[in-house]
Write a protein that holds these residues in place. Sequence first.
Motif, short mmCIF file in Angstrom:
data_model
loop_
_atom_site.label_atom_id
_atom_site.label_comp_id
_atom_site.label_asym_id
_atom_site.label_seq_id
_atom_site.Cartn_x
_atom_site.Cartn_y
_atom_site.Cartn_z
N ARG A 158 0.83 -1.21 0.00
CA ARG A 158 0.00 0.00 0.00
C ARG A 158 0.86 1.25 0.00
O ARG A 158 0.61 2.21 -0.76
N ALA A 159 1.89 1.25 0.84
CA ALA A 159 2.73 2.44 0.98
C ALA A 159 3.46 2.77 -0.32
O ALA A 159 3.48 3.92 -0.77
N LEU A 160 4.03 1.77 -0.97
CA LEU A 160 4.78 2.02 -2.19
C LEU A 160 3.85 2.31 -3.36
O LEU A 160 4.20 3.06 -4.28
N GLY A 161 2.65 1.71 -3.33
CA GLY A 161 1.66 2.07 -4.33
C GLY A 161 1.30 3.54 -4.26
O GLY A 161 1.09 4.20 -5.28
N ALA A 162 1.24 4.07 -3.03
CA ALA A 162 0.94 5.49 -2.84
C ALA A 162 2.05 6.37 -3.40
O ALA A 162 1.82 7.54 -3.71
N ARG A 163 3.25 5.81 -3.52
CA ARG A 163 4.38 6.54 -4.11
C ARG A 163 4.39 6.44 -5.64
O ARG A 163 5.30 6.96 -6.29
N LEU B 142 -10.84 -9.14 1.20
CA LEU B 142 -9.68 -8.24 1.30
C LEU B 142 -8.89 -8.22 0.00
O LEU B 142 -8.47 -7.16 -0.47
N LYS B 143 -8.69 -9.38 -0.60
CA LYS B 143 -7.95 -9.45 -1.87
C LYS B 143 -8.62 -8.59 -2.94
O LYS B 143 -7.95 -7.85 -3.68
N GLY B 144 -9.95 -8.65 -3.01
CA GLY B 144 -10.66 -7.83 -3.97
C GLY B 144 -10.45 -6.35 -3.73
O GLY B 144 -10.24 -5.58 -4.68
N GLN B 145 -10.47 -5.94 -2.48
CA GLN B 145 -10.26 -4.54 -2.14
C GLN B 145 -8.86 -4.09 -2.51
O GLN B 145 -8.65 -2.98 -3.03
N ARG C 124 -8.45 -3.73 -6.27
CA ARG C 124 -9.12 -2.53 -6.76
C ARG C 124 -8.29 -1.28 -6.51
O ARG C 124 -8.46 -0.26 -7.21
N SER C 125 -7.39 -1.36 -5.54
CA SER C 125 -6.52 -0.20 -5.26
C SER C 125 -5.33 -0.13 -6.21
O SER C 125 -4.55 0.81 -6.14
N VAL D 51 -19.82 -20.43 14.83
CA VAL D 51 -19.29 -19.35 14.01
C VAL D 51 -20.44 -18.67 13.28
O VAL D 51 -21.23 -19.33 12.60
N LEU D 52 -20.54 -17.36 13.42
CA LEU D 52 -21.56 -16.56 12.72
C LEU D 52 -20.86 -15.47 11.92
O LEU D 52 -19.86 -14.90 12.38
N THR D 53 -21.39 -15.17 10.71
CA THR D 53 -20.78 -14.14 9.87
C THR D 53 -21.83 -13.21 9.30
O THR D 53 -23.01 -13.54 9.22
N ASP D 54 -21.37 -12.04 8.90
CA ASP D 54 -22.20 -11.06 8.22
C ASP D 54 -21.28 -10.36 7.22
O ASP D 54 -20.18 -9.94 7.59
N LYS D 55 -21.70 -10.24 5.96
CA LYS D 55 -20.77 -9.72 4.96
C LYS D 55 -21.47 -8.94 3.87
O LYS D 55 -22.65 -9.14 3.59
N ALA D 56 -20.70 -8.03 3.27
CA ALA D 56 -21.11 -7.25 2.09
C ALA D 56 -19.87 -7.09 1.24
O ALA D 56 -19.17 -6.07 1.31
N PRO D 57 -19.53 -8.12 0.43
CA PRO D 57 -18.25 -8.14 -0.30
C PRO D 57 -18.00 -6.92 -1.17
O PRO D 57 -16.88 -6.41 -1.23
N ASP D 58 -19.04 -6.42 -1.86
CA ASP D 58 -18.83 -5.27 -2.75
C ASP D 58 -18.43 -4.02 -1.98
O ASP D 58 -17.80 -3.12 -2.54
N GLU D 59 -18.81 -3.96 -0.72
CA GLU D 59 -18.44 -2.82 0.12
C GLU D 59 -17.20 -3.09 0.95
O GLU D 59 -16.74 -2.22 1.71
N GLY D 60 -16.63 -4.30 0.82
CA GLY D 60 -15.44 -4.66 1.59
C GLY D 60 -15.72 -4.94 3.05
O GLY D 60 -14.80 -4.92 3.87
N LEU D 61 -16.99 -5.23 3.38
CA LEU D 61 -17.37 -5.47 4.78
C LEU D 61 -17.41 -6.96 5.09
O LEU D 61 -17.97 -7.75 4.32
N TYR D 62 -16.85 -7.32 6.23
CA TYR D 62 -16.91 -8.71 6.68
C TYR D 62 -16.82 -8.73 8.20
O TYR D 62 -15.89 -8.16 8.79
#
Length: 405
Positions: A163-168, A194-197, A200-201, A342-353
């Motif tokens: 992320r840091a070097l991409g910002a450069r 996370l990989k998708g997010q 996308r960056s 184990v319980l989960t809640d997710k919104a992949p397009d928004e990057g939420l998990y």
Amino acid sequence: MSPPLRSVVVVGAGLAGTMASKTLRELDGEVRIDVLGEEPEPYYPRPNLIEFLSGRLPYERLFAFPGSWHERQRIGLHLGSRAARIQADAKTIETADGRTFPYDALLLATGCRAFMPPIAGAGLEGVFCLRTLGDALAILDRLRERTRVAVVGGGLLGLEIARALGARGAEVRVIEVFDRLLPRQLDDEGAAILKGQIERSGVAVRLGTVTERILGDDRVRGLRFKGGEEVEAELVIVAAGVKPDIELAVEAGLRTEKGIVVDDRLETSRPGIFAAGDAAEHGGRTYGIIPAAFEQSRAAAHNILGLDLPYRGTVPSTTLKVAGVHLTSVGLAVPEEDGLEVLTDKAPDEGLYKKIVLREGRLVGAIWMGTKKGASEIGRLVAAGKDVSGFKRELFKDDFDLTGI
């Protein structure tokens, strides 16, 4: 009653060493404190290296305390002083440049060193690890001319470097040997989001790939993977984890395994010698996380002064921003044992998990990714092992008040 301590020597000027010396001075205004720091710079939080690397944090704001802080606290700070030998019987420690420091109590806060796996070509010009400010400066110097970067390792540090070097403005590719990112902090679903997010960056991610050789004659020109495929790279950063720095303790005959073995008082196998932070092993575990270093350094300082403060362990917790994505992973976030709910809640397009792990209704682990809302509260509930069986699904709702539980 034991006589009061006249002098304490702390080996290591990082987080654990600095917090221990700060606590020692708060508790005792008279004891002499000397801190031996191997690096030429005073304490800076290591996460600041990422922000410095990205260009978001200037050099002068890297450091945790003003330049005069140690002097005002009457703490002797000796920078560029590598501890070379402990003479436990004589209660002295020698530095590589020939100085000797006597002590009544000694604290080893030697931290970790970057681990370089046995990859062919790792000695080429243009291959780096990131552990110190010196490493960061060298990487930035190289980046002025070379912008195609390969980061070997898809853990926390590798992704943050990317992320840091991409910002450069660099063209960055992450290569991870496992089939998912952050295998210790995320399960398959969370890692895929996370990989998708990250992609996308603008950062490319390659999973399940073994780096076999770093290519080049005198300087880096690329990587070869197991199977023969090659990619171009002008700068390679290896983020393959760290190893506790236990060399000084081994040479002194202290008990070591993965780290420097300590008891609940953070005392080693040699009375009067303590250890705290990333190099310490307590209850068969080395932590390598900031909360453990804080708790151990404070406990060690109390116990050095004869003030009983047992250390009982730290609930593993990671809270940070990974490639721009907020992530909290706490407790048994990726459990391997049976019988857990184990319980989960997710919104992949928004990057939420979001994920919670329960044992007989009590929270023992959680993942909170893509939002800061409720993250610190869920971490507190996991640390306390709260029984949430009556409202477990409610925990995922943004309007549910977690503070009153």
